[in-house]
Design a protein around this motif. Structure first.
Motif, mmCIF file in Angstrom:
data_model
loop_
_atom_site.group_PDB
_atom_site.id
_atom_site.type_symbol
_atom_site.label_atom_id
_atom_site.label_comp_id
_atom_site.label_asym_id
_atom_site.label_seq_id
_atom_site.Cartn_x
_atom_site.Cartn_y
_atom_site.Cartn_z
ATOM 1 N N SER A 21 0.853 -1.191 0.000
ATOM 2 C CA SER A 21 0.000 0.000 0.000
ATOM 3 C C SER A 21 0.883 1.234 0.000
ATOM 4 N N ILE A 47 -4.019 -3.976 2.293
ATOM 5 C CA ILE A 47 -4.373 -2.564 2.403
ATOM 6 C C ILE A 47 -4.185 -2.179 3.867
ATOM 7 N N THR A 80 -10.451 -0.793 -4.239
ATOM 8 C CA THR A 80 -9.827 -0.237 -3.033
ATOM 9 C C THR A 80 -9.920 1.288 -2.975
#
Length: 106
Positions: A21, A47, A80
């Motif tokens: 991430s 994430i 996301t």
């Protein structure tokens, strides 16, 4: 070192896909979440961001490829709500190339 330099430094010799991430600190600087490693053609990027930073996007490699998002990359970015998708090429003819793509409208 800017984000491109960091990406080149961290993933200079990976032959399997690697990713993390991209997280943004309150001061506007960037930091990475934990790095994940996958087989040569995919990686499940967690994430997760360090405390005090917020998820901004996804970084991963395309070993022996090109720094252009695949259909799956674009789908993951949408799922996301990534603001940016960065791809680095650590090996092969395009070694050292890095490209970042912003979410449309940003």
């Amino acid at each position: 070192m800017g984000i491109y330099g960091v990406l080149r430094h961290h993933i200079s010799m990976a032959t399997n896909e690697t990713g993390a991430s991209i997280c943004r600190r309150p001061d506007g600087s960037f930091v990475f979440g934990p790095f994940a490693h996958g087989p040569p053609v995919s990686v499940n990027v967690p994430i997760q961001c360090p405390k005090g930073s917020k998820f901004h996007g996804i970084f991963h490699t395309h070993p022996d490829g090109v720094p252009v998002p695949s259909g799956q990359d674009l789908k993951s970015g949408r799922q996301t709500n990534s603001q940016v998708l960065c791809i680095s090429v650590p090996t092969g003819p395009n070694k050292g190339q890095v490209a970042c793509y912003r979410k449309a409208g940003r």
